[in-house]
Design an enzyme around this catalytic site. Sequence first.
Site, PDB file in Angstrom:
ATOM      1  N   ASP A   1      -4.644 -11.976   1.807  1.00 49.83           N
ATOM      2  CA  ASP A   1      -4.996 -11.778   3.207  1.00 49.83           C
ATOM      3  C   ASP A   1      -5.151 -10.286   3.528  1.00 49.83           C
ATOM      4  OD1 ASP A   1      -2.186 -11.474   2.730  1.00 49.83           O
ATOM      5  OD2 ASP A   1      -1.851 -11.447   4.886  1.00 49.83           O
ATOM      6  N   GLU A   2      -5.876  -9.999   4.576  1.00 44.80           N
ATOM      7  CA  GLU A   2      -5.990  -8.661   5.153  1.00 44.80           C
ATOM      8  C   GLU A   2      -6.295  -7.578   4.112  1.00 44.80           C
ATOM      9  OE1 GLU A   2      -3.214  -9.202   9.101  1.00 44.80           O
ATOM     10  OE2 GLU A   2      -2.194  -8.778   7.223  1.00 44.80           O
ATOM     11  N   ALA A   3      -7.158  -7.919   3.162  1.00 45.09           N
ATOM     12  CA  ALA A   3      -7.564  -6.960   2.121  1.00 45.09           C
ATOM     13  C   ALA A   3      -8.733  -6.130   2.622  1.00 45.09           C
ATOM     14  CB  ALA A   3      -7.913  -7.702   0.831  1.00 45.09           C
TER      15      ALA A   3
END
Length: 530
Positions: free
Chosen positions: A339-341
């Site tokens: 996530d949130e890369a």
Amino acid sequence: MRRLPTLLSSLILIASATTATGIAAVASSGAPAASAVTALDQVVPAPASVRPADKPFTIDDTTRIRVPDQSPQAAKAGRYLAGVLRPATGYALPVTKRAGSGGIVLQLVGKQSKLGKEGYRLESSPSSVTISARTHRGLFYGIQTLRQLLPASIEKSERQSGPWQVAGGTITDNPRFAYRGAMLDVSRHFFTVEQVKLYIDQMSLYKFNAFHLHLSDDQGWRIAIDSWPRLATYGGSTQVGGGPGGYYTKDQYREIVKYAADHGLEVVPEIDMPGHTNAALASYADLNCDGKAPPLYTGTDVGFSSLCVPKDITYKFVDEVVREVAELTPGRYLHIGGDEAHKTPHDQYVTFMDKAQAIVGKYGKTVVGWHQLTGAKPVQGAVAQYWGLNGTEQEVVNAAKNGTKLILSPANRIYLDMKYNESTPYGLSWAGYVEVKQSYDWDPGTFIQGAPASSIMGVEGPLWSETISKSDHIEFMAFPRLPGVAELGWAPASEHNWESYKQRLAAQGPRWKAMGIDYYRSPQVPWPAE
């Protein structure tokens, strides 16, 4: 926040009250009166099938716990039950393998039973209570129901007056979904083994079967890795706000895994990547594209870190970390985050997730990732954990139609770190305020619009710890919402009703007080007067 007993100990754990015909006389507030006997259908999660009878069973000083089938698993369940009941009742409650009439009987039944791997049957009559199940886990869940069919004072650690009655009748129970989880973030703030065990004690009352440990993030790395020792010793040396942090040795992690298993829970370890990796990047300069290690991070921003996708050493790192974590974890799943890369270009993200998924498979585990995994190429059998808000993301729907299983954790429903209201002292509010009714009142089976019903593996309530640093904080944010997550995962859809649920939930308040749980007194719930 009193610690409950281990499965094999005869220390303090305890149970919940109840008996005969209805949830009890209703107090003027609408909440169950504390002295009333609880009916079989008033537990949390709601059972699949209840057939009441008139007369209760009473536990007294002659009661024995019988495990007549000679099974070590049934004997273990018997010892656990004795440890639950002895402190408050003051009775000896010997566990015996001898056949006989009366008492509390725990028995394993054959695979021909329709109970399923996690189901149980509880039969209560004036002479006995019998819990039958195909597995130890089923017996354990049946014991949790028995616990709630006893007065809340059964949760006390010193002798109480009783009486200890169980309503008459039969419960036949199976879960709706195969996966019913809770997550604890030990990376933003570190929690000790004893604090983790306390949370396991508390959640196990509600028939969860998965415990997701978020073991790495920008602020801290929390598990020892022999091949990369600085991950823990340096990367684990701080936390949000600059505290001392900490990490689990391999033996400590094994201890958590065993304790969880004894309480019906499979540990799902998460090593978040390619983003949320500052603690690893700070520990080893070679993992950075420029070869320079950033400083340790103690803030709460997200999306600023990334492993170096083009470097070969990145995949040596992933391989060795996954191998060591997989060796320590007997469960089926290994969570790789994803996530949130935001710092990882999309084409590189897809490349990385392809390689990371292959490594997880190489070591015999099933891949779990946050639902951004569906924007790459989920491998066959992969599981995506959904944390969005409205269930309309087409990538998630398409992946579900192609066979990817889904665990649902919508942030505006069951992210347990979301504030209840603007005055909540802990938590965040980026997904809005989440009161108890909003957390409970939705259907996992239909939430992802267009996804096949068969793709929904279950639900999980994550508790992120940017603002959570003590067990009291965990308790306040998890209770009373966590039992609702359990009910969404276990109870039949036909039993899903806020008006009846809030009455059953209210009856849990005295139990939590007896257990020392510092819960939020939501004005939406008619709690009994204290």
